[in-house]
Design an enzyme around this catalytic site. Sequence first.
Site, short mmCIF file in Angstrom:
data_model
loop_
_atom_site.label_atom_id
_atom_site.label_comp_id
_atom_site.label_asym_id
_atom_site.label_seq_id
_atom_site.Cartn_x
_atom_site.Cartn_y
_atom_site.Cartn_z
N SER A 38 87.35 33.23 26.82
CA SER A 38 86.95 33.38 25.43
C SER A 38 85.77 32.76 24.79
CB SER A 38 88.08 33.01 24.38
OG SER A 38 88.21 31.64 24.55
N ASP A 79 85.91 40.73 16.69
CA ASP A 79 84.81 41.28 16.07
C ASP A 79 83.50 41.64 16.93
OD1 ASP A 79 84.33 38.64 15.86
OD2 ASP A 79 83.95 38.69 13.68
N GLU A 80 83.58 40.60 18.04
CA GLU A 80 82.34 40.62 18.84
C GLU A 80 81.59 41.92 19.31
OE1 GLU A 80 81.10 37.29 20.70
OE2 GLU A 80 82.25 35.82 19.12
N LYS A 116 85.24 42.11 26.47
CA LYS A 116 86.28 42.46 25.62
C LYS A 116 86.38 43.76 25.01
CE LYS A 116 88.94 40.11 24.07
NZ LYS A 116 90.38 39.76 24.31
N ILE A 174 94.79 30.44 20.04
CA ILE A 174 95.48 31.52 19.23
C ILE A 174 97.14 31.60 19.80
CG2 ILE A 174 95.34 33.59 17.87
CD1 ILE A 174 92.55 33.49 18.53
N THR A 207 89.06 38.51 34.40
CA THR A 207 90.04 38.24 33.55
C THR A 207 90.45 39.37 32.35
OG1 THR A 207 90.59 36.03 33.92
CG2 THR A 207 91.28 36.74 31.75
P1 NAD Z 1 91.56 30.31 24.69
O1 NAD Z 1 90.22 30.43 25.76
O2 NAD Z 1 91.91 29.12 23.78
O3 NAD Z 1 93.04 30.69 25.40
C1 NAD Z 1 92.92 31.69 26.48
C2 NAD Z 1 94.40 31.42 27.36
O4 NAD Z 1 94.22 32.41 28.16
C3 NAD Z 1 94.33 30.21 27.85
O5 NAD Z 1 95.73 29.31 27.68
C4 NAD Z 1 94.18 30.45 29.46
O6 NAD Z 1 94.79 29.56 30.24
C5 NAD Z 1 94.61 31.94 29.46
N1 NAD Z 1 94.11 32.76 30.51
C6 NAD Z 1 92.97 32.92 30.83
N2 NAD Z 1 92.55 33.51 32.03
C7 NAD Z 1 93.99 33.87 32.13
C8 NAD Z 1 94.56 34.71 33.40
N3 NAD Z 1 93.64 35.55 34.21
N4 NAD Z 1 95.92 35.16 33.34
C9 NAD Z 1 96.53 34.65 32.47
N5 NAD Z 1 96.26 33.70 31.57
C10 NAD Z 1 95.10 33.41 31.42
O7 NAD Z 1 91.55 31.62 23.79
P2 NAD Z 1 91.60 31.77 22.21
O8 NAD Z 1 90.74 31.36 21.29
O9 NAD Z 1 93.06 31.50 21.83
O10 NAD Z 1 91.76 33.58 22.09
C11 NAD Z 1 92.84 34.15 22.51
C12 NAD Z 1 92.53 35.64 22.31
O11 NAD Z 1 92.04 36.01 20.90
C13 NAD Z 1 91.45 36.16 23.47
O12 NAD Z 1 91.67 37.58 23.80
C14 NAD Z 1 90.22 36.21 22.46
O13 NAD Z 1 89.06 37.18 22.95
C15 NAD Z 1 90.89 36.54 21.03
N6 NAD Z 1 90.18 36.31 20.04
C16 NAD Z 1 89.49 34.86 19.71
C17 NAD Z 1 89.08 34.59 18.62
C18 NAD Z 1 88.57 33.20 18.28
O14 NAD Z 1 87.98 32.91 17.27
N7 NAD Z 1 89.04 32.30 19.14
C19 NAD Z 1 88.70 35.32 17.56
C20 NAD Z 1 89.14 36.86 17.93
C21 NAD Z 1 89.65 37.33 18.96
O1 TDX Z 2 77.57 23.71 19.89
C1 TDX Z 2 77.46 24.82 18.96
N1 TDX Z 2 76.66 24.83 17.92
C2 TDX Z 2 76.40 26.04 17.02
O2 TDX Z 2 75.47 26.21 16.71
C3 TDX Z 2 78.42 25.81 19.34
C4 TDX Z 2 79.42 25.59 20.26
C5 TDX Z 2 78.26 26.94 18.46
N2 TDX Z 2 77.25 27.16 17.72
C6 TDX Z 2 77.18 28.27 16.70
C7 TDX Z 2 77.14 29.41 17.46
C8 TDX Z 2 77.80 30.61 16.70
O3 TDX Z 2 76.93 31.21 15.84
O4 TDX Z 2 78.36 28.52 16.01
C9 TDX Z 2 78.86 29.89 15.77
C10 TDX Z 2 80.38 29.74 16.39
O5 TDX Z 2 80.08 29.76 17.60
P1 TDX Z 2 81.64 29.68 18.65
O6 TDX Z 2 82.47 28.64 18.05
O7 TDX Z 2 81.24 29.44 20.03
O8 TDX Z 2 82.11 31.28 18.24
P2 TDX Z 2 81.56 32.42 18.52
O9 TDX Z 2 80.21 32.68 19.40
O10 TDX Z 2 81.26 33.11 17.23
O11 TDX Z 2 82.82 33.29 18.98
C11 TDX Z 2 83.96 33.10 18.44
O12 TDX Z 2 84.46 34.20 17.58
C12 TDX Z 2 84.98 35.19 18.18
C13 TDX Z 2 85.43 32.74 19.63
O13 TDX Z 2 84.72 31.84 20.52
C14 TDX Z 2 85.52 34.13 20.27
O14 TDX Z 2 86.48 34.19 21.23
C15 TDX Z 2 86.03 35.14 19.30
O15 TDX Z 2 86.05 36.41 19.91
#
Ligand code: NAD
Ligand code: TDX
Length: 354
Positions: free
Chosen positions: A83, A133-134, A162, A11, A98
């Site tokens: 994450s 939202d988790e 979180k 993101i 972290t």
């Molecule tokens: P991601 O895991 O793809 O990226 C995380 C980034 O943070 C990476 O570039 C990593 O190198 C960096 N990082 C990790 N530890 C660090 C540290 N100690 N110091 C500096 N950098 C560090 O995560 P994402 O999916 O892009 O999520 C970004 C943010 O959004 C997170 O805070 C996550 O909780 C939140 N979020 C994610 C989702 C989702 O669906 N992916 C949804 C809601 C909120």
């Molecule tokens: O191999 C899989 N099979 C499967 O059934 C994986 C990786 C996931 N799943 C299921 C678990 C969840 O119900 O799919 C759904 C989505 O899983 P993830 O992609 O791991 O996401 P989730 O656990 O919902 O969390 C995500 O949304 C909120 C992000 O990873 C978080 O960073 C964010 O905060």
Amino acid sequence: MILVTGGAGFIGANFVLDWLATEGTPVVNLDKLTYAGNAGNLESLRNDGRHHFVHADINERERVGALLRQHRPRAIVHFAAESHVDRSIHGPGEFVHTNVVGTLSLLEEARAYWSGLAGAERDRFRFLHVSTDEVYGSLGADDPAFSETTPYAPNSPYAASKAGSDHLVRAYHHTYGLPTVTTNCSNNYGPLQFPEKLIPLMILNALAGKPLPVYGDGKNVRDWLYVGDHCAGIRAALARGRPGETYNIGGNSEKTNLEVVHTLCALLDELQPAGAPHAKLITFVKDRPGHDRRYAINATKIRDELGWGPQERFETGLRRTVRWYLDNKGWTDNVTSGAYRHWIDANYRERGTA
Ligand code: NAD
Ligand code: TDX
């Protein structure tokens, strides 16, 4: 100038690209480059003087403090985090390091920097905390969606870490007056997502003819949001969000995991046909421990107060996403080499599909 943390992740990188294309003001991007961070995500900015990348950990307080004093950002946008829920089940320690301690370090340095500002610079400074939202826990099938007043009930080590960071951000506003804004967003999808998460993992496995591992009965529900819409929501919260407030961001797009996987299979059957339908690869595997059943976001507050709403429909966003993975094989080959394989082995062997 703004300071972004975690801007080499999924993101964060989308946000930096989106920010430079829309707002256009310079970005200092601080990222530790963990397994999830990829400097290649920002390759297109190589010769862009507005992007200044710093390879550092948010826990390196002296470096963070020096960066703030040097660049005098008008905002910090904090994405950096561990994450992935499944990884937090295998090893929660890094998540506390972290997500909780790191956020505390950043808040401390932000407070020191902000305390030294005066006048308009001090008034307009914001600390924007990107959360999930988790933190609200799990919903039953008929429960109303999460609102900003839903009590916290985190269930996984990831969600708990979180939630801890959200509480610290809240306390820094309440106690010290730091002008914070928190956003709690639902599941994102789109380009540059690391293929440990459901959607990119399923796309890459399907292309390789590997099993598509659906946890449990596949009826867990997530509220999907296209990453570009999340970026726009964060920009709105930064521009117009009230200090001390939290804003839920969601896609109004609830789907079961099975629906998502079947839609992906149908898209791949059309765009990259294999001999047999991709859905034949769907394999039910051992469930995630403590697996939350349903997430859904009520995004009325950000819509009414800040005028934000999702623009992308799930069907078109998913099609764009599949196309991106098909068109960017170099990116996926790069991120799936080395350490990625160890994770896939560790997580899926115990589920019988490695
Ligand atoms: P991601 O895991 O793809 O990226 C995380 C980034 O943070 C990476 O570039 C990593 O190198 C960096 N990082 C990790 N530890 C660090 C540290 N100690 N110091 C500096 N950098 C560090 O995560 P994402 O999916 O892009 O999520 C970004 C943010 O959004 C997170 O805070 C996550 O909780 C939140 N979020 C994610 C989702 C989702 O669906 N992916 C949804 C809601 C909120
Ligand atoms: O191999 C899989 N099979 C499967 O059934 C994986 C990786 C996931 N799943 C299921 C678990 C969840 O119900 O799919 C759904 C989505 O899983 P993830 O992609 O791991 O996401 P989730 O656990 O919902 O969390 C995500 O949304 C909120 C992000 O990873 C978080 O960073 C964010 O905060």
